[in-house]
Design a protein around this motif. Structure first.
Motif, mmCIF file in Angstrom:
data_model
loop_
_atom_site.group_PDB
_atom_site.id
_atom_site.type_symbol
_atom_site.label_atom_id
_atom_site.label_comp_id
_atom_site.label_asym_id
_atom_site.label_seq_id
_atom_site.Cartn_x
_atom_site.Cartn_y
_atom_site.Cartn_z
ATOM 1 N N GLU A 48 1.223 -1.152 -0.422
ATOM 2 C CA GLU A 48 0.148 0.329 -0.303
ATOM 3 C C GLU A 48 0.837 1.387 0.142
ATOM 4 N N LEU A 49 1.918 1.279 0.693
ATOM 5 C CA LEU A 49 3.234 2.480 0.318
ATOM 6 C C LEU A 49 3.695 2.584 -0.758
ATOM 7 N N GLN A 50 4.142 1.288 -0.966
ATOM 8 C CA GLN A 50 4.584 1.528 -2.674
ATOM 9 C C GLN A 50 3.415 2.126 -3.418
ATOM 10 N N ARG A 51 2.952 1.483 -3.939
ATOM 11 C CA ARG A 51 1.625 2.377 -4.235
ATOM 12 C C ARG A 51 1.690 4.056 -4.102
ATOM 13 N N ILE A 52 1.254 4.132 -3.078
ATOM 14 C CA ILE A 52 1.532 5.943 -2.414
ATOM 15 C C ILE A 52 2.266 7.246 -2.981
ATOM 16 N N SER A 65 10.190 9.523 -5.030
ATOM 17 C CA SER A 65 9.337 9.697 -3.998
ATOM 18 C C SER A 65 9.825 8.966 -2.830
ATOM 19 N N THR A 66 9.630 8.943 -1.570
ATOM 20 C CA THR A 66 9.360 8.106 -0.252
ATOM 21 C C THR A 66 8.725 8.663 0.566
ATOM 22 N N VAL A 67 8.664 7.602 2.196
ATOM 23 C CA VAL A 67 7.893 7.522 3.524
ATOM 24 C C VAL A 67 9.072 7.662 3.403
ATOM 25 N N SER A 68 9.512 8.397 4.892
ATOM 26 C CA SER A 68 10.559 8.575 5.247
ATOM 27 C C SER A 68 10.839 9.117 6.222
ATOM 28 N N ILE A 69 11.284 7.347 7.505
ATOM 29 C CA ILE A 69 11.145 7.507 8.544
ATOM 30 C C ILE A 69 12.422 7.471 9.622
ATOM 31 N N LEU A 70 12.480 9.190 10.589
ATOM 32 C CA LEU A 70 13.145 9.453 11.151
ATOM 33 C C LEU A 70 13.801 8.944 12.153
ATOM 34 N N ALA A 79 9.316 3.039 1.813
ATOM 35 C CA ALA A 79 8.316 2.515 0.581
ATOM 36 C C ALA A 79 9.744 3.703 0.216
ATOM 37 N N ARG A 80 10.188 3.680 -1.533
ATOM 38 C CA ARG A 80 10.701 3.914 -2.367
ATOM 39 C C ARG A 80 9.943 4.071 -3.617
#
Length: 512
Positions: A48-52, A65-70, A79-80
């Motif tokens: 799901e995150l990959q589709r986003i 594009s990425t979902v980056s967690i610090l 996800a990237r």
């Protein structure tokens, strides 16, 4: 935050849009424990995150594009799209700045932004020039990262209005996925705590506790099972393992009872022997109850095994003693009957009385044998006793006596007066009434009226139908048995075809 029972309390409402994170939750000492509570490792490359992130890149016409967690020291790409690296050092993170804002952070040209001009990600690969990041903020207000897009080409005009709105919608979708993961973890933890409590409770009871699935396959035994049977804890709790310690002679009856319970969805109960850890066989009673869902289907079985061996053996001893006493009582009836006949042998004037008394004693013996037999089949129903008592006269359709009506429970104490009553009625009928003639008939019918049992004795085909001039010993005996011993009443009527008698007896008097 946890409640008094230790259960994690999670805010259900999302953090308000276009609102900066809670200042009290921006420091790593507070933020990182909250982040750990999401258990995000399992969401790496989540579909799901990959589709986003793929849609975010297309929406913003960006290569990456990425979902980056610090985290404490790294920026982790949960996800990237468009980048091979899995992480970078937190010190060069653009998202670390974006997550602290109240809206999307847009950097039109990183080389012209003093915060990033010398950043290694700008001066070196991937040579970021344009960046846009939507902050990821938990429902408590803690910043954890950003949903971002970036490009190696600067964009002086930044994002379009649609792109900015779309990025916020996608950011919210990311947070819903993250929060769903955390709720699953909390739910799993609560379930685990409940199972541990249930296991501790099951282990604390003295009986063996078990559980089975809807198909009847055992999947749980408490600690007591392993202590009792001596089986190793590594042995899987299944039906085959359970039956391995059941006595072979009891297996078939156990399986039949269990299969019947599974088929009917009704509670299970069966007695069988189980091999204890010391090798001895002990009687146990197994009980199980089904758990139904809202549709009425069985979803689970829970039950116990209780050691009843001591009581079982005591019961066997009592049964043995009862059989011995019954045998001796029966012998006493025979001895008394024999003595009566023997004493009357030289007293012709007592012959008829002796024969009547002997028959009465034998009737008592038949009643006693009905409720306290030497064999295994014990009677506890009134019609059965009447069939035994009337057997000498012929029982059934086309015979001289026919017994019909409802089923009435019969106790041991009531059997003796009933035997005397019906022996007296049958004896008188055989002498003077319907049973004295081949064509004569007697019907005995049983009915219930509330808590009272009605027993009707009806004769047809009796000779003459003459009413007795006086009440003799037999009538006195009948009255005494019905009223004094059974707390009932009796009505007599002499008709042209013979005697009609109605006995009204409380059902509770017959049952004791």
């Amino acid at each position: 935050m946890k409640d008094s029972s230790g259960v994690m309390m999670i805010p259900t409402a999302p953090w308000p849009q276009d609102t900066a994170p809670d200042p009290a939750k921006q420091e790593d000492a507070v933020r990182l424990p909250l982040l750990a509570g999401f258990g995000l490792d399992v969401l790496e490359d989540d579909d799901e995150l990959q589709r986003i992130v793929r849609f975010a890149a297309k929406l913003c016409d960006a290569p990456t594009s990425t979902v980056s967690i610090l985290e404490e020291r790294r920026q982790w790409f949960l996800a990237r799209d468009g980048i091979e690296e899995r992480e970078t050092d937190r010190s060069v993170s653009f998202c670390g700045h974006a997550m602290l804002g109240d809206t999307i952070m847009v950097v039109p040209d990183a080389k012209e932004d003093p915060r990033f001009a010398d950043n290694a990600l700008v001066t070196g690969a991937p040579k970021i020039r344009f960046y846009a990041g939507a902050p990821l903020i938990t429902s408590e207000g803690a910043p954890v990262g950003a949903l971002c897009i970036f490009d190696s080409t600067p964009r002086p005009d930044g994002l379009t209005e649609i792109q900015e709105q779309g990025l916020k919608v996608l950011r919210d979708a990311v947070m819903r996925r993250l929060h769903a993961r955390r709720r699953d973890l909390v739910r799993d933890a609560e379930l685990q705590r409940s199972q541990e409590k249930l296991g501790a409770l099951a282990d604390s009871i003295p009986d063996i506790a078990w559980a089975a699935n809807a198909e009847g396959e055992v999947d749980f035994f408490n600690q007591r099972w392993y202590e009792y049977t001596g089986l190793d804890h590594s042995t899987p709790p299944d039906n085959e393992t359970a039956r391995s310690v059941f006595h072979s002679d009891d297996q078939e009856a156990y399986v039949d009872a269990w299969d019947e319970a599974l088929a009917s969805g009704q509670p299970f109960e069966q007695e069988f022997r189980v091999r204890r850890s010391d090798g001895t066989w002990r009687w146990m009673i197994g009980r199980g109850v089904p758990v139904h869902d809202s549709a009425g289907d069985v979803t689970q079985w829970f039950g116990t095994l209780t050691d009843i061996d001591d009581g079982h053996r005591l019961s066997e001893s009592r049964d043995l003693l009862a059989r011995e006493l019954s045998h001796r009582i029966k012998n006493i009836f025979a001895v008394v009957s024999g003595l009566v006949l023997l004493r009357a042998r030289n007293r012709p004037e007592l012959k008829d009385f002796a024969e009547e008394l002997g028959e009465a004693i034998r009737a008592l013996g038949r009643a006693h044998d009905f409720v306290r037999p030497l064999g295994s089949e014990k009677g506890n129903e009134l019609r059965g006793l009447l069939n035994v008592l009337m057997a000498p006269y012929g029982i059934g359709e086309g015979k001289q006596v026919e017994v019909s009506g409802v089923t009435v429970k019969l106790g041991k104490r009531a059997a003796t007066p009933l035997a005397l009553i019906f022996h007296e009625l049958a004896t008188n009928s055989a002498k003077y009434g319907a049973l004295s003639r081949e064509e004569g008939r007697v019907t005995i019918s049983l009915a219930e009226r509330g808590d009272t049992v009605l027993i009707d004795w009806n004769e047809t085909g009796a000779p003459g139908g003459k009413v007795p001039e006086r009440s003799g010993f037999g009538s006195t005996l009948l009255d005494m048995s019905v009223k004094s011993q059974l707390d009932g009443s009796m009505e007599r009527e002499w008709g042209k075809d013979g005697l009609k008698v109605r006995l009204s007896i409380p059902a509770k008097s017959l049952a004791i």
